[in-house]
Write an enzyme that holds these catalytic residues in place. Structure first.
Site, PDB file in Angstrom:
ATOM      1  N   GLY A   9     -71.028 -25.724-131.197  1.00 36.91           N
ATOM      2  CA  GLY A   9     -69.596 -25.570-131.430  1.00 36.91           C
ATOM      3  C   GLY A   9     -69.122 -26.707-132.316  1.00 36.91           C
ATOM      4  O   GLY A   9     -69.126 -27.869-131.901  1.00 36.91           O
ATOM      5  N   ALA A  10     -68.754 -26.377-133.564  1.00 38.71           N
ATOM      6  CA  ALA A  10     -68.372 -27.414-134.526  1.00 38.71           C
ATOM      7  C   ALA A  10     -66.863 -27.468-134.731  1.00 38.71           C
ATOM      8  O   ALA A  10     -66.386 -27.905-135.773  1.00 38.71           O
ATOM      9  CB  ALA A  10     -69.084 -27.174-135.860  1.00 38.71           C
ATOM     10  N   ARG A  90     -56.695 -21.096-117.606  1.00 34.42           N
ATOM     11  CA  ARG A  90     -58.139 -21.228-117.794  1.00 34.42           C
ATOM     12  C   ARG A  90     -58.837 -19.916-117.433  1.00 34.42           C
ATOM     13  O   ARG A  90     -59.858 -19.559-118.026  1.00 34.42           O
ATOM     14  CB  ARG A  90     -58.676 -22.376-116.927  1.00 34.42           C
ATOM     15  CG  ARG A  90     -58.183 -23.729-117.393  1.00 34.42           C
ATOM     16  CD  ARG A  90     -58.718 -24.872-116.534  1.00 34.42           C
ATOM     17  NE  ARG A  90     -58.095 -26.123-116.944  1.00 34.42           N
ATOM     18  CZ  ARG A  90     -58.507 -26.864-117.968  1.00 34.42           C
ATOM     19  NH1 ARG A  90     -59.550 -26.484-118.668  1.00 34.42           N
ATOM     20  NH2 ARG A  90     -57.891 -27.982-118.281  1.00 34.42           N
ATOM     21  N   ASN A  97     -65.611 -16.433-122.684  1.00 36.94           N
ATOM     22  CA  ASN A  97     -66.470 -17.616-122.704  1.00 36.94           C
ATOM     23  C   ASN A  97     -67.747 -17.432-121.885  1.00 36.94           C
ATOM     24  O   ASN A  97     -68.764 -18.073-122.167  1.00 36.94           O
ATOM     25  CB  ASN A  97     -65.687 -18.844-122.262  1.00 36.94           C
ATOM     26  CG  ASN A  97     -64.740 -19.324-123.350  1.00 36.94           C
ATOM     27  OD1 ASN A  97     -64.755 -18.816-124.469  1.00 36.94           O
ATOM     28  ND2 ASN A  97     -63.910 -20.301-123.045  1.00 36.94           N
ATOM     29  N   ARG A 156     -57.974 -40.288-118.306  1.00 38.25           N
ATOM     30  CA  ARG A 156     -56.531 -40.009-118.406  1.00 38.25           C
ATOM     31  C   ARG A 156     -55.766 -40.776-117.325  1.00 38.25           C
ATOM     32  O   ARG A 156     -54.747 -41.404-117.604  1.00 38.25           O
ATOM     33  CB  ARG A 156     -56.290 -38.501-118.278  1.00 38.25           C
ATOM     34  CG  ARG A 156     -56.664 -37.740-119.533  1.00 38.25           C
ATOM     35  CD  ARG A 156     -56.595 -36.232-119.381  1.00 38.25           C
ATOM     36  NE  ARG A 156     -56.761 -35.602-120.692  1.00 38.25           N
ATOM     37  CZ  ARG A 156     -57.142 -34.347-120.869  1.00 38.25           C
ATOM     38  NH1 ARG A 156     -57.399 -33.565-119.824  1.00 38.25           N
ATOM     39  NH2 ARG A 156     -57.267 -33.851-122.091  1.00 38.25           N
ATOM     40  N   HIS A 180     -61.931 -28.978-112.544  1.00 33.35           N
ATOM     41  CA  HIS A 180     -61.219 -29.420-113.746  1.00 33.35           C
ATOM     42  C   HIS A 180     -60.054 -28.468-113.975  1.00 33.35           C
ATOM     43  O   HIS A 180     -60.115 -27.553-114.787  1.00 33.35           O
ATOM     44  CB  HIS A 180     -62.174 -29.417-114.942  1.00 33.35           C
ATOM     45  CG  HIS A 180     -61.560 -29.942-116.203  1.00 33.35           C
ATOM     46  ND1 HIS A 180     -60.932 -31.167-116.267  1.00 33.35           N
ATOM     47  CD2 HIS A 180     -61.475 -29.409-117.448  1.00 33.35           C
ATOM     48  CE1 HIS A 180     -60.499 -31.363-117.503  1.00 33.35           C
ATOM     49  NE2 HIS A 180     -60.805 -30.313-118.230  1.00 33.35           N
TER      50      HIS A 180
END
Length: 317
Positions: A9-10, A90, A97, A156, A180
């Protein structure tokens, strides 16, 4: 012989991860994206290479659309997948995905059967589980597949702690466990400033419980806050830096203790799922899971977070 690290994944997260990795000179990097992106990963790789003379790194970076170029990688970082957009949960990401991560995991097993895999694709805990299930069929043990979340979420929280206590981030230590997502578990009792637990700092009058609660809530909403500010896309600088820290811990066998999404088989009372808990990160990947003592309120938060992850997993095809 240098290590080979492949970033799948770029996009913003993948390219930024490659940037942080290149600066640390942890190995040569392959930046891979799908054929439809054509020469884009090659362009980003060349751009990163040309930063080397300025910043003083000799990392070799290759851009490609072909998994053959990733053969023999020591570590794979999986960032491929749709990013979350404003208003998108999500869970909305799961079906698309899942297909992407399944394909990626199959290619990893075929080209680099000895690799350690760090999943960054959201929804994180669920996608790490998807990758593990595919890779486990090809002989990957659970210690070699993990998800990056707790390092980012703790960073964070540490940022917000440093802002509140007007101190260096190096004086802060945060402990964010769980899934997450919105029900992640920032463990205030185990989070410290210069070694002093936050509850003690409240007693000392250096902050109030209300302000601590606000830090917890801002940490939980850390990703969504950035999504809403950016309008298009999601965070990438801090996620990329967090992955680089994990890669370094593995490559250098640092035995670094960090919260990582790992496969649980009874630890914390949870089975057959990926969930953020403290682990020892070293040359073998997740070398040990550390079970800290939780009080009733903390255990309740962990269970609530686990229920949310299981809810997302239930959407899997």
């Amino acid at each position: 012989m240098r290590n080979k690290i492949t970033v799948v994944g770029a996009g913003f997260v993948g390219a930024t991860t490659a940037h942080w990795l290149a600066e640390r000179e942890l190995g040569d990097i392959v930046l891979l994206d799908v054929p439809m992106t054509e020469s884009m990963p090659k362009g980003k790789a060349l751009d990163l290479m040309q930063a080397g003379p300025v910043l003083g790194y000799d990392t070799h970076i290759t851009g490609t659309n072909d998994y053959a170029d990733t053969k023999g990688s020591s570590i794979f970082v999986v960032t491929a997948g749709l990013a979350r957009k404003p208003g998108m949960t999500r869970e909305d990401l799961v079906s698309t995905n899942q297909k992407i991560v399944t394909d990626v995991a199959s290619n990893i097993a075929a080209t680099s059967p000895d690799a350690i895999v760090i999943v960054v694709t959201n929804p994180l805990d669920t996608m790490a589980y998807v990758a593990y299930k595919v890779l486990h069929e090809h002989g990957f043990d659970k210690n070699r597949v993990m998800g990056q979340a707790g390092v980012l979420d703790s960073a964070r929280m540490r940022t917000f702690m440093a802002m509140e206590f007007k101190c260096s981030v190096e004086n802060t230590h945060a402990f964010v466990l769980g899934g997450h997502g919105d029900e992640m578990v920032p463990l205030v009792r185990y989070s410290t400033v210069a070694g002093i637990p936050i509850p003690d700092l409240v007693k000392m009058g250096m902050t109030t419980q209300e302000r601590v609660d606000a830090i917890v809530q801002r940490t939980r909403g850390g990703g969504a806050e950035i999504v809403n500010l950016l309008k298009t896309g999601s965070a990438y600088f801090a996620p990329g830096a967090s992955v680089a820290e994990m890669v370094e811990a593995i490559i250098k066998d640092r035995k670094l203790i960090r919260p990582v999404a790992t496969y649980l088989d009874g630890e914390y009372g949870l089975k057959d799922m990926f969930f953020g808990v403290p682990v020892v990160l070293g040359g073998a990947g997740v070398e040990k899971i550390i079970e800290v003592e939780l009080n009733d309120a903390e255990r309740s938060m962990m269970n609530k977070s686990a229920e949310l992850v299981r809810g997302t997993m239930s959407v899997l095809k």
